[in-house]
Motif scaffolding. Structure first.
Motif, PDB file in Angstrom:
ATOM      1  N   PRO A  58      15.445 -12.418 -30.593  1.00 24.13           N
ATOM      2  CA  PRO A  58      14.969 -11.096 -30.168  1.00 24.13           C
ATOM      3  C   PRO A  58      15.660 -10.681 -28.873  1.00 24.13           C
ATOM      4  O   PRO A  58      16.011 -11.521 -28.036  1.00 24.13           O
ATOM      5  N   LEU A  59      15.844  -9.382 -28.718  1.00 24.86           N
ATOM      6  CA  LEU A  59      16.393  -8.809 -27.497  1.00 24.86           C
ATOM      7  C   LEU A  59      15.407  -7.772 -26.973  1.00 24.86           C
ATOM      8  O   LEU A  59      14.629  -7.198 -27.747  1.00 24.86           O
ATOM      9  N   GLU A  60      15.444  -7.554 -25.675  1.00 26.26           N
ATOM     10  CA  GLU A  60      14.655  -6.482 -25.082  1.00 26.26           C
ATOM     11  C   GLU A  60      15.589  -5.683 -24.178  1.00 26.26           C
ATOM     12  O   GLU A  60      16.291  -6.246 -23.338  1.00 26.26           O
ATOM     13  N   PHE A  61      15.581  -4.370 -24.381  1.00 27.77           N
ATOM     14  CA  PHE A  61      16.421  -3.473 -23.597  1.00 27.77           C
ATOM     15  C   PHE A  61      15.530  -2.734 -22.616  1.00 27.77           C
ATOM     16  O   PHE A  61      14.562  -2.091 -23.011  1.00 27.77           O
ATOM     17  N   THR A  62      15.859  -2.853 -21.318  1.00 33.04           N
ATOM     18  CA  THR A  62      15.050  -2.252 -20.271  1.00 33.04           C
ATOM     19  C   THR A  62      15.849  -1.167 -19.559  1.00 33.04           C
ATOM     20  O   THR A  62      17.074  -1.249 -19.448  1.00 33.04           O
ATOM     21  N   PHE A  63      15.143  -0.171 -19.092  1.00 31.06           N
ATOM     22  CA  PHE A  63      15.769   0.988 -18.470  1.00 31.06           C
ATOM     23  C   PHE A  63      15.286   1.108 -17.034  1.00 31.06           C
ATOM     24  O   PHE A  63      14.449   1.956 -16.718  1.00 31.06           O
ATOM     25  N   GLY A  64      15.814   0.247 -16.172  1.00 28.69           N
ATOM     26  CA  GLY A  64      15.414   0.244 -14.769  1.00 28.69           C
ATOM     27  C   GLY A  64      15.605   1.600 -14.124  1.00 28.69           C
ATOM     28  O   GLY A  64      16.608   2.266 -14.342  1.00 28.69           O
ATOM     29  N   LEU A  68      11.108   5.030 -19.027  1.00 34.85           N
ATOM     30  CA  LEU A  68      11.227   4.744 -20.456  1.00 34.85           C
ATOM     31  C   LEU A  68      10.697   3.346 -20.737  1.00 34.85           C
ATOM     32  O   LEU A  68      10.971   2.411 -19.976  1.00 34.85           O
ATOM     33  N   PRO A  69       9.956   3.169 -21.826  1.00 31.73           N
ATOM     34  CA  PRO A  69       9.462   1.824 -22.155  1.00 31.73           C
ATOM     35  C   PRO A  69      10.605   0.942 -22.646  1.00 31.73           C
ATOM     36  O   PRO A  69      11.630   1.444 -23.111  1.00 31.73           O
ATOM     37  N   PRO A  70      10.447  -0.384 -22.552  1.00 32.02           N
ATOM     38  CA  PRO A  70      11.464  -1.277 -23.107  1.00 32.02           C
ATOM     39  C   PRO A  70      11.621  -1.024 -24.608  1.00 32.02           C
ATOM     40  O   PRO A  70      10.697  -0.577 -25.283  1.00 32.02           O
ATOM     41  N   MET A  71      12.812  -1.318 -25.110  1.00 31.34           N
ATOM     42  CA  MET A  71      13.110  -1.110 -26.519  1.00 31.34           C
ATOM     43  C   MET A  71      13.472  -2.468 -27.142  1.00 31.34           C
ATOM     44  O   MET A  71      14.193  -3.251 -26.532  1.00 31.34           O
ATOM     45  N   PRO A  72      12.960  -2.762 -28.340  1.00 35.37           N
ATOM     46  CA  PRO A  72      13.257  -4.054 -28.968  1.00 35.37           C
ATOM     47  C   PRO A  72      14.605  -4.059 -29.679  1.00 35.37           C
ATOM     48  O   PRO A  72      15.157  -3.018 -30.021  1.00 35.37           O
ATOM     49  N   GLY A  73      15.085  -5.261 -29.900  1.00 34.14           N
ATOM     50  CA  GLY A  73      16.311  -5.456 -30.657  1.00 34.14           C
ATOM     51  C   GLY A  73      16.335  -6.858 -31.248  1.00 34.14           C
ATOM     52  O   GLY A  73      15.478  -7.682 -30.940  1.00 34.14           O
ATOM     53  N   GLU A  85      26.958  -8.101 -33.216  1.00 38.76           N
ATOM     54  CA  GLU A  85      26.192  -7.047 -33.877  1.00 38.76           C
ATOM     55  C   GLU A  85      24.715  -7.269 -33.600  1.00 38.76           C
ATOM     56  O   GLU A  85      24.226  -8.388 -33.689  1.00 38.76           O
ATOM     57  N   TYR A  86      24.022  -6.173 -33.265  1.00 36.35           N
ATOM     58  CA  TYR A  86      22.594  -6.289 -32.994  1.00 36.35           C
ATOM     59  C   TYR A  86      21.902  -4.944 -33.181  1.00 36.35           C
ATOM     60  O   TYR A  86      22.530  -3.893 -33.170  1.00 36.35           O
ATOM     61  N   LEU A  87      20.582  -5.053 -33.372  1.00 33.28           N
ATOM     62  CA  LEU A  87      19.749  -3.858 -33.419  1.00 33.28           C
ATOM     63  C   LEU A  87      19.480  -3.421 -31.992  1.00 33.28           C
ATOM     64  O   LEU A  87      19.128  -4.243 -31.130  1.00 33.28           O
ATOM     65  N   TRP A  88      19.631  -2.148 -31.749  1.00 32.79           N
ATOM     66  CA  TRP A  88      19.345  -1.526 -30.457  1.00 32.79           C
ATOM     67  C   TRP A  88      18.289  -0.474 -30.764  1.00 32.79           C
ATOM     68  O   TRP A  88      18.607   0.652 -31.125  1.00 32.79           O
ATOM     69  N   GLY A  89      17.021  -0.912 -30.719  1.00 34.40           N
ATOM     70  CA  GLY A  89      15.955  -0.042 -31.212  1.00 34.40           C
ATOM     71  C   GLY A  89      16.147   0.138 -32.707  1.00 34.40           C
ATOM     72  O   GLY A  89      16.375  -0.832 -33.428  1.00 34.40           O
ATOM     73  N   PRO A  90      16.123   1.380 -33.191  1.00 28.69           N
ATOM     74  CA  PRO A  90      16.275   1.616 -34.630  1.00 28.69           C
ATOM     75  C   PRO A  90      17.736   1.656 -35.099  1.00 28.69           C
ATOM     76  O   PRO A  90      18.002   1.738 -36.290  1.00 28.69           O
ATOM     77  N   ASP A  91      18.675   1.598 -34.166  1.00 28.93           N
ATOM     78  CA  ASP A  91      20.097   1.690 -34.504  1.00 28.93           C
ATOM     79  C   ASP A  91      20.754   0.313 -34.502  1.00 28.93           C
ATOM     80  O   ASP A  91      20.224  -0.637 -33.938  1.00 28.93           O
ATOM     81  N   LEU A 109      30.978   0.364 -33.938  1.00 28.79           N
ATOM     82  CA  LEU A 109      30.364   1.088 -35.043  1.00 28.79           C
ATOM     83  C   LEU A 109      28.869   1.163 -34.750  1.00 28.79           C
ATOM     84  O   LEU A 109      28.194   0.139 -34.623  1.00 28.79           O
ATOM     85  N   VAL A 110      28.358   2.384 -34.597  1.00 26.57           N
ATOM     86  CA  VAL A 110      26.952   2.630 -34.312  1.00 26.57           C
ATOM     87  C   VAL A 110      26.337   3.231 -35.563  1.00 26.57           C
ATOM     88  O   VAL A 110      26.764   4.293 -36.015  1.00 26.57           O
ATOM     89  N   THR A 111      25.364   2.549 -36.152  1.00 26.96           N
ATOM     90  CA  THR A 111      24.671   3.076 -37.323  1.00 26.96           C
ATOM     91  C   THR A 111      23.378   3.711 -36.834  1.00 26.96           C
ATOM     92  O   THR A 111      22.534   3.051 -36.227  1.00 26.96           O
ATOM     93  N   LEU A 112      23.258   5.011 -37.101  1.00 30.42           N
ATOM     94  CA  LEU A 112      22.117   5.794 -36.628  1.00 30.42           C
ATOM     95  C   LEU A 112      21.087   5.966 -37.727  1.00 30.42           C
ATOM     96  O   LEU A 112      21.446   6.145 -38.893  1.00 30.42           O
ATOM     97  N   GLU A 113      19.831   5.991 -37.359  1.00 28.35           N
ATOM     98  CA  GLU A 113      18.756   6.199 -38.318  1.00 28.35           C
ATOM     99  C   GLU A 113      18.578   7.660 -38.663  1.00 28.35           C
ATOM    100  O   GLU A 113      17.989   7.985 -39.681  1.00 28.35           O
TER     101      GLU A 113
END
Length: 180
Positions: A58-64, A68-73, A85-91, A109-113
């Motif tokens: 699991p990854l957690e993306f934080t926006f210091g 904005l709340p943290p986003m999972p990955g 390659e990893y999930l960055w929120g829904p992408d 390559l960014v795959t968007l929802e």
């Protein structure tokens, strides 16, 4: 083959992809470090990253400094120093590194929802890659988001109004007084 500096938007079934290429004057191992080491990610990536670069981790993306709340990955693929390659929120973000040109050819390559955020995210990832390139070259960095406003209209014009229906997240701001 020309390098795709501006993102190219393509439909992929129900999803959409943004594709970029950059020629970076550094070997793949140095580019890999910039993609995976926290202190280097902090120079160009739009968020902090917590977690281990191992498939399934699991990854957690934080926006210091942002409201904005943290986003999972989740890490999907790691083949050091070639594919990350990893999930960055829904992408999904996929970085492919190959030896080429004066060092490394990077393809993102960014795959968007959803199509509606393609112009917004297209400009954002373009700026991130500019920052990555500047960081690797030892150039003067700017604050993430500082040049997004210049790039966003270019992406709206290129992708069309259907790709520009989603605004930046509420609470997103360009940091003003943070040292770069």
């Amino acid at each position: 083959m020309d390098v795709v500096r501006h993102g190219v938007l393509t439909r992929l079934g129900e999803l959409w992809t943004l594709r970029y290429e950059r020629e970076l004057g550094r070997p793949p191992e140095e580019v890999w470090a910039a993609l995976t080491q926290a202190e280097q990610l902090g120079q160009w990536f739009p968020s902090g990253v917590k977690g281990e670069w191992a498939v399934g981790a699991p990854l957690e993306f934080t926006f210091g400094g942002q409201e904005l709340p943290p986003m999972p990955g989740t890490v999907l693929q790691v083949r050091e120093p070639r594919v990350l390659e990893y999930l960055w929120g829904p992408d999904t973000l996929k970085f492919d590194l190959t030896v080429g040109g004066a060092g490394t050819r990077l393809e993102l390559l960014v795959t968007l929802e959803e199509l509606g955020k393609a112009a917004r995210d297209g400009a954002g990832w373009h700026e991130c890659l500019d920052l990555l390139e500047t960081h690797l070259d030892g150039g003067r960095l700017w604050r993430p988001g500082e040049r997004w406003g210049e790039l966003a209209p270019v992406y709206v014009a290129a992708f069309g109004p259907d790709a520009a229906t989603v605004a930046p997240p509420e609470g997103w701001t360009v940091p003003e007084d943070e040292p770069v």
